[in-house]
Design a protein around this motif. Structure first.
Motif, PDB file in Angstrom:
ATOM      1  N   SER A 130       0.899  -1.123  -0.039  1.00  0.00           N
ATOM      2  CA  SER A 130      -0.085   0.183  -0.007  1.00  0.00           C
ATOM      3  C   SER A 130       1.005   1.380  -0.098  1.00  0.00           C
ATOM      4  O   SER A 130       2.018   0.983   0.589  1.00  0.00           O
ATOM      5  CB  SER A 130      -0.923   0.010   1.428  1.00  0.00           C
ATOM      6  N   ASN A 132       1.899   4.823   1.437  1.00  0.00           N
ATOM      7  CA  ASN A 132       1.799   5.187   2.855  1.00  0.00           C
ATOM      8  C   ASN A 132       2.231   6.603   3.170  1.00  0.00           C
ATOM      9  O   ASN A 132       3.355   6.886   2.619  1.00  0.00           O
ATOM     10  CB  ASN A 132       2.375   4.385   3.890  1.00  0.00           C
ATOM     11  N   ARG A 134       1.758   8.624   5.991  1.00  0.00           N
ATOM     12  CA  ARG A 134       1.882   8.743   7.589  1.00  0.00           C
ATOM     13  C   ARG A 134       3.135   8.416   8.037  1.00  0.00           C
ATOM     14  O   ARG A 134       3.577   8.903   9.227  1.00  0.00           O
ATOM     15  CB  ARG A 134       0.808   8.249   8.079  1.00  0.00           C
ATOM     16  N   GLU A 140       6.274   9.865   1.161  1.00  0.00           N
ATOM     17  CA  GLU A 140       5.227   8.811   0.551  1.00  0.00           C
ATOM     18  C   GLU A 140       6.128   7.525   0.569  1.00  0.00           C
ATOM     19  O   GLU A 140       6.936   7.665  -0.434  1.00  0.00           O
ATOM     20  CB  GLU A 140       4.363   9.212  -0.599  1.00  0.00           C
ATOM     21  N   TYR A 143       4.553   0.634   1.492  1.00  0.00           N
ATOM     22  CA  TYR A 143       4.718  -0.350   2.540  1.00  0.00           C
ATOM     23  C   TYR A 143       4.378  -1.675   2.381  1.00  0.00           C
ATOM     24  O   TYR A 143       3.222  -1.955   1.604  1.00  0.00           O
ATOM     25  CB  TYR A 143       3.650   0.465   3.678  1.00  0.00           C
ATOM     26  N   GLU A 145       2.877  -4.746   3.673  1.00  0.00           N
ATOM     27  CA  GLU A 145       2.038  -5.190   4.611  1.00  0.00           C
ATOM     28  C   GLU A 145       2.258  -6.684   4.856  1.00  0.00           C
ATOM     29  O   GLU A 145       2.324  -6.983   6.049  1.00  0.00           O
ATOM     30  CB  GLU A 145       0.426  -4.945   4.376  1.00  0.00           C
TER      31      GLU A 145
END
Length: 297
Positions: A130, A132, A134, A140, A143, A145
Protein backbone atom coordinates in the motif's frame (compact mmCIF):
# COMPACT_ATOMS: atom_id res chain seq x y z
CA UNK A 1 33.22 -18.71 -0.11
CA UNK A 2 30.01 -16.71 0.25
CA UNK A 3 28.00 -14.71 -2.25
CA UNK A 4 29.66 -11.46 -1.14
CA UNK A 5 33.27 -12.70 -1.36
CA UNK A 6 33.82 -11.05 -4.76
CA UNK A 7 33.53 -7.63 -3.13
CA UNK A 8 36.97 -7.93 -1.47
CA UNK A 9 38.65 -8.55 -4.84
CA UNK A 10 36.65 -5.70 -6.39
CA UNK A 11 37.82 -3.25 -3.70
CA UNK A 12 41.44 -4.33 -4.18
CA UNK A 13 41.32 -3.98 -7.97
CA UNK A 14 39.69 -0.54 -7.64
CA UNK A 15 42.52 0.52 -5.33
CA UNK A 16 45.13 -0.74 -7.81
CA UNK A 17 43.45 1.08 -10.69
CA UNK A 18 42.69 4.39 -9.01
CA UNK A 19 44.79 4.57 -5.88
CA UNK A 20 41.77 4.75 -3.58
CA UNK A 21 39.06 2.39 -2.36
CA UNK A 22 35.73 2.21 -4.15
CA UNK A 23 32.79 0.45 -2.55
CA UNK A 24 31.31 -1.94 -5.14
CA UNK A 25 27.54 -2.14 -5.52
CA UNK A 26 25.85 -4.80 -3.42
CA UNK A 27 23.78 -7.68 -4.78
CA UNK A 28 20.50 -5.78 -4.49
CA UNK A 29 21.89 -2.76 -6.33
CA UNK A 30 23.27 -4.98 -9.10
CA UNK A 31 19.86 -6.61 -9.48
CA UNK A 32 18.19 -3.19 -9.52
CA UNK A 33 20.53 -1.94 -12.25
CA UNK A 34 19.54 -4.88 -14.41
CA UNK A 35 15.84 -4.40 -13.67
CA UNK A 36 15.99 -0.70 -14.56
CA UNK A 37 16.72 -1.73 -18.12
CA UNK A 38 13.27 -3.30 -18.31
CA UNK A 39 9.94 -1.55 -18.77
CA UNK A 40 7.08 -1.33 -16.31
CA UNK A 41 4.05 -0.22 -18.32
CA UNK A 42 1.08 1.78 -17.10
CA UNK A 43 -2.01 2.04 -19.23
CA UNK A 44 -1.87 5.81 -19.59
CA UNK A 45 1.54 5.68 -21.28
CA UNK A 46 1.35 2.31 -23.01
CA UNK A 47 -1.50 2.93 -25.42
CA UNK A 48 -3.58 0.05 -24.09
CA UNK A 49 -6.51 2.32 -23.26
CA UNK A 50 -9.44 1.73 -20.91
CA UNK A 51 -11.11 -1.64 -20.53
CA UNK A 52 -14.71 -2.38 -19.59
CA UNK A 53 -13.45 -3.17 -16.07
CA UNK A 54 -11.86 0.27 -15.89
CA UNK A 55 -15.11 1.98 -16.76
CA UNK A 56 -17.05 0.05 -14.15
CA UNK A 57 -14.33 0.74 -11.58
CA UNK A 58 -14.78 4.50 -11.82
CA UNK A 59 -18.58 4.38 -11.91
CA UNK A 60 -20.49 5.41 -8.75
CA UNK A 61 -20.78 2.53 -6.30
CA UNK A 62 -18.55 0.35 -8.43
CA UNK A 63 -16.52 -1.37 -5.72
CA UNK A 64 -12.71 -1.94 -5.71
CA UNK A 65 -10.43 -0.53 -8.39
CA UNK A 66 -8.50 -2.38 -11.05
CA UNK A 67 -5.05 -0.80 -10.65
CA UNK A 68 -2.34 -1.95 -8.26
CA UNK A 69 -1.21 1.13 -6.33
CA UNK A 70 -3.49 3.18 -8.56
CA UNK A 71 -1.23 2.63 -11.57
CA UNK A 72 -0.63 -0.96 -12.72
CA UNK A 73 -3.08 -3.50 -14.12
CA UNK A 74 -2.71 -7.23 -13.53
CA UNK A 75 -1.27 -7.52 -17.02
CA UNK A 76 1.33 -4.82 -16.32
CA UNK A 77 2.40 -6.61 -13.13
CA UNK A 78 2.72 -9.88 -15.03
CA UNK A 79 4.71 -8.21 -17.82
CA UNK A 80 7.13 -6.67 -15.31
CA UNK A 81 7.65 -10.03 -13.54
CA UNK A 82 8.36 -11.55 -16.95
CA UNK A 83 10.74 -8.85 -18.16
CA UNK A 84 12.76 -8.76 -14.95
CA UNK A 85 13.32 -12.51 -15.27
CA UNK A 86 11.49 -13.49 -12.08
CA UNK A 87 9.04 -15.73 -13.93
CA UNK A 88 11.93 -17.41 -15.75
CA UNK A 89 13.49 -18.20 -12.39
CA UNK A 90 10.16 -19.62 -11.25
CA UNK A 91 10.11 -21.87 -14.31
CA UNK A 92 13.68 -22.97 -13.59
CA UNK A 93 12.46 -24.15 -10.16
CA UNK A 94 10.06 -26.58 -11.77
CA UNK A 95 6.96 -24.43 -12.28
CA UNK A 96 6.59 -24.09 -16.08
CA UNK A 97 3.23 -22.26 -16.09
CA UNK A 98 3.17 -19.58 -13.36
CA UNK A 99 0.12 -17.35 -13.04
CA UNK A 100 -0.63 -14.03 -11.35
CA UNK A 101 -3.71 -13.04 -9.36
CA UNK A 102 -4.55 -9.57 -8.00
CA UNK A 103 -7.01 -9.09 -5.14
CA UNK A 104 -8.18 -5.56 -4.39
CA UNK A 105 -9.08 -4.90 -0.75
CA UNK A 106 -10.37 -1.93 1.19
CA UNK A 107 -7.88 0.12 3.16
CA UNK A 108 -5.16 -2.54 3.37
CA UNK A 109 -3.63 -2.33 -0.08
CA UNK A 110 -3.65 -4.71 -3.00
CA UNK A 111 -2.73 -8.37 -2.70
CA UNK A 112 -0.52 -9.83 -5.45
CA UNK A 113 -0.35 -13.61 -5.60
CA UNK A 114 1.99 -15.62 -7.80
CA UNK A 115 1.16 -19.28 -8.32
CA UNK A 116 3.22 -22.05 -9.85
CA UNK A 117 0.33 -23.44 -11.89
CA UNK A 118 -2.57 -22.16 -14.01
CA UNK A 119 -5.12 -23.67 -11.59
CA UNK A 120 -3.62 -21.49 -8.81
CA UNK A 121 -3.17 -24.27 -6.26
CA UNK A 122 0.59 -23.88 -5.68
CA UNK A 123 1.13 -20.52 -3.95
CA UNK A 124 4.69 -19.21 -4.41
CA UNK A 125 4.41 -15.52 -3.53
CA UNK A 126 1.89 -13.42 -1.67
CA UNK A 127 2.52 -9.70 -1.44
CA UNK A 128 0.29 -7.04 0.08
CA UNK A 129 1.43 -3.47 -0.54
CA UNK A 130 0.00 0.00 0.00
CA UNK A 131 1.03 3.62 -0.42
CA UNK A 132 1.68 5.30 2.93
CA UNK A 133 1.97 9.04 3.66
CA UNK A 134 1.87 8.76 7.47
CA UNK A 135 4.93 6.68 8.30
CA UNK A 136 7.53 9.27 7.27
CA UNK A 137 6.26 12.84 7.74
CA UNK A 138 6.23 14.79 4.48
CA UNK A 139 7.04 11.73 2.36
CA UNK A 140 5.25 8.84 0.68
CA UNK A 141 6.57 5.30 0.83
CA UNK A 142 5.48 1.92 -0.47
CA UNK A 143 4.63 -0.16 2.60
CA UNK A 144 4.86 -3.95 2.56
CA UNK A 145 2.02 -5.17 4.72
CA UNK A 146 2.85 -8.81 4.07
CA UNK A 147 5.35 -10.79 1.98
CA UNK A 148 5.38 -14.57 1.65
CA UNK A 149 7.85 -16.45 -0.54
CA UNK A 150 7.71 -20.24 -0.43
CA UNK A 151 8.34 -23.38 -2.45
CA UNK A 152 5.45 -25.76 -1.64
CA UNK A 153 7.11 -28.73 -3.34
CA UNK A 154 10.20 -28.66 -1.14
CA UNK A 155 10.45 -30.01 2.40
CA UNK A 156 12.36 -28.89 5.46
CA UNK A 157 15.54 -30.71 6.44
CA UNK A 158 18.38 -30.58 8.95
CA UNK A 159 20.25 -28.33 6.51
CA UNK A 160 17.20 -26.08 6.02
CA UNK A 161 15.03 -26.26 9.14
CA UNK A 162 11.70 -24.54 9.59
CA UNK A 163 11.80 -20.91 10.74
CA UNK A 164 8.98 -19.15 12.62
CA UNK A 165 5.96 -18.50 10.40
CA UNK A 166 7.06 -20.86 7.61
CA UNK A 167 4.76 -23.52 6.18
CA UNK A 168 7.23 -24.42 3.41
CA UNK A 169 10.91 -23.69 2.70
CA UNK A 170 11.72 -20.37 1.06
CA UNK A 171 11.62 -19.77 -2.67
CA UNK A 172 15.17 -18.38 -2.83
CA UNK A 173 14.11 -15.21 -4.65
CA UNK A 174 13.99 -12.65 -1.84
CA UNK A 175 16.61 -10.34 -3.36
CA UNK A 176 14.95 -10.43 -6.78
CA UNK A 177 11.45 -9.78 -5.44
CA UNK A 178 12.61 -6.92 -3.19
CA UNK A 179 14.45 -5.36 -6.14
CA UNK A 180 11.25 -5.63 -8.19
CA UNK A 181 9.28 -3.89 -5.42
CA UNK A 182 11.89 -1.12 -5.30
CA UNK A 183 11.40 -0.78 -9.06
CA UNK A 184 7.70 -0.15 -8.40
CA UNK A 185 8.72 2.59 -5.94
CA UNK A 186 10.95 4.25 -8.51
CA UNK A 187 8.32 4.03 -11.23
CA UNK A 188 5.79 5.75 -8.95
CA UNK A 189 8.41 8.29 -7.75
CA UNK A 190 7.90 7.32 -4.10
CA UNK A 191 10.47 8.09 -1.42
CA UNK A 192 11.18 4.54 -0.36
CA UNK A 193 10.16 1.06 0.58
CA UNK A 194 9.06 0.30 4.15
CA UNK A 195 8.15 -2.73 6.24
CA UNK A 196 8.16 -4.04 9.80
CA UNK A 197 9.76 -7.47 10.18
CA UNK A 198 7.55 -9.74 12.27
CA UNK A 199 10.51 -12.00 13.12
CA UNK A 200 14.15 -11.41 14.02
CA UNK A 201 15.49 -13.48 11.11
CA UNK A 202 13.58 -11.33 8.61
CA UNK A 203 15.33 -8.22 9.92
CA UNK A 204 18.68 -10.02 9.63
CA UNK A 205 18.03 -10.88 5.99
CA UNK A 206 17.31 -7.21 5.22
CA UNK A 207 19.97 -5.63 7.44
CA UNK A 208 22.25 -4.53 4.59
CA UNK A 209 19.49 -2.47 2.95
CA UNK A 210 16.78 -1.56 5.47
CA UNK A 211 17.27 1.03 8.22
CA UNK A 212 14.93 1.39 11.17
CA UNK A 213 13.19 4.76 11.28
CA UNK A 214 13.46 4.88 15.06
CA UNK A 215 17.02 5.30 16.32
CA UNK A 216 16.35 3.24 19.45
CA UNK A 217 15.04 0.36 17.33
CA UNK A 218 18.14 0.53 15.12
CA UNK A 219 20.46 0.47 18.14
CA UNK A 220 18.47 -2.36 19.70
CA UNK A 221 18.69 -4.50 16.57
CA UNK A 222 22.42 -3.80 16.11
CA UNK A 223 23.13 -4.90 19.70
CA UNK A 224 20.99 -8.01 19.31
CA UNK A 225 22.59 -8.97 16.01
CA UNK A 226 26.08 -8.48 17.41
CA UNK A 227 25.22 -10.76 20.34
CA UNK A 228 23.77 -13.51 18.13
CA UNK A 229 26.40 -13.35 15.38
CA UNK A 230 27.88 -16.81 14.98
CA UNK A 231 24.54 -18.53 15.48
CA UNK A 232 22.48 -19.81 12.58
CA UNK A 233 19.13 -18.10 12.13
CA UNK A 234 17.20 -21.11 13.53
CA UNK A 235 19.53 -21.14 16.57
CA UNK A 236 19.09 -17.41 17.11
CA UNK A 237 15.30 -17.68 16.87
CA UNK A 238 15.35 -20.61 19.31
CA UNK A 239 17.44 -18.61 21.80
CA UNK A 240 14.95 -15.73 21.64
CA UNK A 241 11.96 -18.05 21.98
CA UNK A 242 13.53 -19.78 25.00
CA UNK A 243 14.15 -16.46 26.79
CA UNK A 244 17.92 -16.89 26.70
CA UNK A 245 18.54 -13.34 25.43
CA UNK A 246 18.20 -10.96 28.37
CA UNK A 247 18.71 -7.32 29.24
CA UNK A 248 22.15 -7.11 30.88
CA UNK A 249 20.97 -4.62 33.49
CA UNK A 250 17.63 -6.12 34.53
CA UNK A 251 17.87 -9.76 33.47
CA UNK A 252 14.51 -9.45 31.70
CA UNK A 253 14.06 -11.84 28.78
CA UNK A 254 14.05 -10.06 25.42
CA UNK A 255 11.29 -10.53 22.90
CA UNK A 256 11.45 -9.43 19.29
CA UNK A 257 9.56 -6.18 18.75
CA UNK A 258 8.66 -5.32 15.13
CA UNK A 259 9.51 -1.76 14.11
CA UNK A 260 9.23 0.10 10.81
CA UNK A 261 12.33 0.09 8.64
CA UNK A 262 12.88 1.71 5.25
CA UNK A 263 14.92 1.32 2.09
CA UNK A 264 15.45 4.89 0.85
CA UNK A 265 14.79 5.59 -2.82
CA UNK A 266 14.71 9.39 -2.83
CA UNK A 267 17.69 11.50 -1.83
CA UNK A 268 15.65 13.41 0.74
CA UNK A 269 14.86 10.18 2.61
CA UNK A 270 18.53 9.14 2.45
CA UNK A 271 19.48 12.50 3.93
CA UNK A 272 16.96 12.17 6.75
CA UNK A 273 18.38 8.77 7.65
CA UNK A 274 21.93 10.13 7.55
CA UNK A 275 21.00 12.89 9.99
CA UNK A 276 19.49 10.35 12.38
CA UNK A 277 22.52 8.05 12.58
CA UNK A 278 24.36 7.69 15.86
CA UNK A 279 21.70 9.39 17.99
CA UNK A 280 20.69 6.42 20.17
CA UNK A 281 22.93 4.63 22.71
CA UNK A 282 23.37 0.90 22.18
CA UNK A 283 21.59 -1.27 24.80
CA UNK A 284 23.43 -4.12 26.50
CA UNK A 285 22.18 -7.67 26.10
CA UNK A 286 23.62 -10.97 27.22
CA UNK A 287 22.99 -14.59 26.34
CA UNK A 288 22.10 -17.12 28.99
CA UNK A 289 23.66 -20.56 28.65
CA UNK A 290 21.45 -23.22 27.10
CA UNK A 291 20.01 -25.64 29.67
CA UNK A 292 21.72 -29.01 29.98
CA UNK A 293 19.72 -32.17 29.22
CA UNK A 294 19.20 -32.75 32.98
CA UNK A 295 17.65 -29.28 33.25
CA UNK A 296 15.15 -29.83 30.46
CA UNK A 297 11.53 -30.01 31.67
Amino acid sequence: YGRRTWRYTARFLAWLAGGHGVEPPDDLELTLRRYRLTTLPREEDSGWGLTEEDLFAIAPGAGPGTRVLGAFSRHAIEVSLEETGILDQIRARGYPDPSVEIAFGSGTGELIRLYGDPDQTLLLMELRVSRNRRLVPGMEVLYIEWLLLQDPRRTFSAVEPRLPGQAHPGLGLLREVVAWIVLLCERLELDGLASASSQYYMAVLGRHHLQFLDGDAQARFAALHQLLTGMSLPEAEAALAAGRVVDAATGTALRWEPAAAVYPVSERLRERLRQRRGTAPAPAFRLRAAPTPSQQP
